[in-house]
Design a protein around this motif. Sequence first.
Motif: not given
Length: 329
Positions: A173-177, A141-150, A181-185
């Motif tokens: 998946s490996p496709f997180y920036t 989705d072009h409108a969704e930011t990486s923050q929103q995905v996370e 940080h994501l895994t700590h969350r």
Amino acid sequence: MDLRTKYLGLDLPHPLMPGASPLSHDVDSIRRLEDAGAAAIVMYSLFEEQIIGEQLASHHGTELHAHSFPEATTFFTEPPEFALGPHEYLEHLARVKTLVSIPVIGSLNGTTPGGWTEHAKLIEQAGADALELNLYSVAADHAETSQQVEDRTIELCRAVKSAVKIPVAAKLSPFYTSMPHLTHRLESVGVDGVVIFNRFYQPDIDVEELEVRHTLHLSDSGELLMRLRWLAILSGRLNLSLGATGGVHTGLDAVKAIMCGAHGVQMVSALLLGGPHALTEARDTMSKWLEEHEYHSLAQMQGSMSLARCPDPSAYERAQYLRVLRTGW
Ligand SMILES: Cc1cc2nc3c(=O)[nH]c(=O)nc-3n(C[C@H](O)[C@H](O)[C@H](O)COP(=O)(O)O)c2cc1C
């Protein structure tokens, strides 16, 4: 050799288990995997979007059968199970639980909270010892930011964690920036483990027919390398279990994953290609290797090549990049 490990709160005799796949479609296959020494089994996913199941099912029996071991046609059952609705999935899981003595890890493919908490509860009620959340989704989705995905991922995990008591793992998946940080969350919302990494099924293009071709290639050991790096970076920094999936084909692959910090090691392609025996062989090779290298236990080796403990930590980071480009080939 003492190969014991603790994964998602489960005490396992060793870390090797079949990952989510058609290997768990029928009870005979599961029994054969248990007989081959699997420490646990991860069930195939109950899918949020049936279309994903259909895509996988439509390739089933083509490339896979062409390369699999001779008994594949009996071991690797035909696709309708991918289309199983929640009811059949739960019945199957409950039946499996009565027939095997190894822990059974349910799997749920969801990307939005909604009804998925309900299904997580039902999987728990069906007797699953733990639940793996297969967070397979393509952020198109072009409108969704990486923050929103996370945020979506975190909210889903939070909701599931508050709905069930069994341990919950997030299969990423490996496709997180920012993986750390994501895994700590994920840890902060109570997730008990992360499984890295799911493989994406890459569509190919037929240039003559102007069609998209869905393909499903099995892995080889080369795919493990990306997992090793991220296991090593995360290991020792998170208070949750680390699971490895992708590219584990041999006992030595498993040794590498454990050295980088894995507590549980999943195999799929190797078992689809070589049958349950591939797991027995990997376990025996791993045990022999530890003995030959004078380890007393698997625990002694666990995490020894993590970023925190590795003699050459820059190997996992950018510092090594130029050196490898200049001298590494
Ligand atoms: C035919 C097939 C079906 C799969 N089905 C699922 C599934 O239902 N849920 C899931 O989380 N992963 C699924 N996977 C991904 C595997 O669990 C595993 O993560 C991936 O194949 C990488 O491991 P490998 O290199 O050992 O094959 C599937 C893989 C294959 C090949």
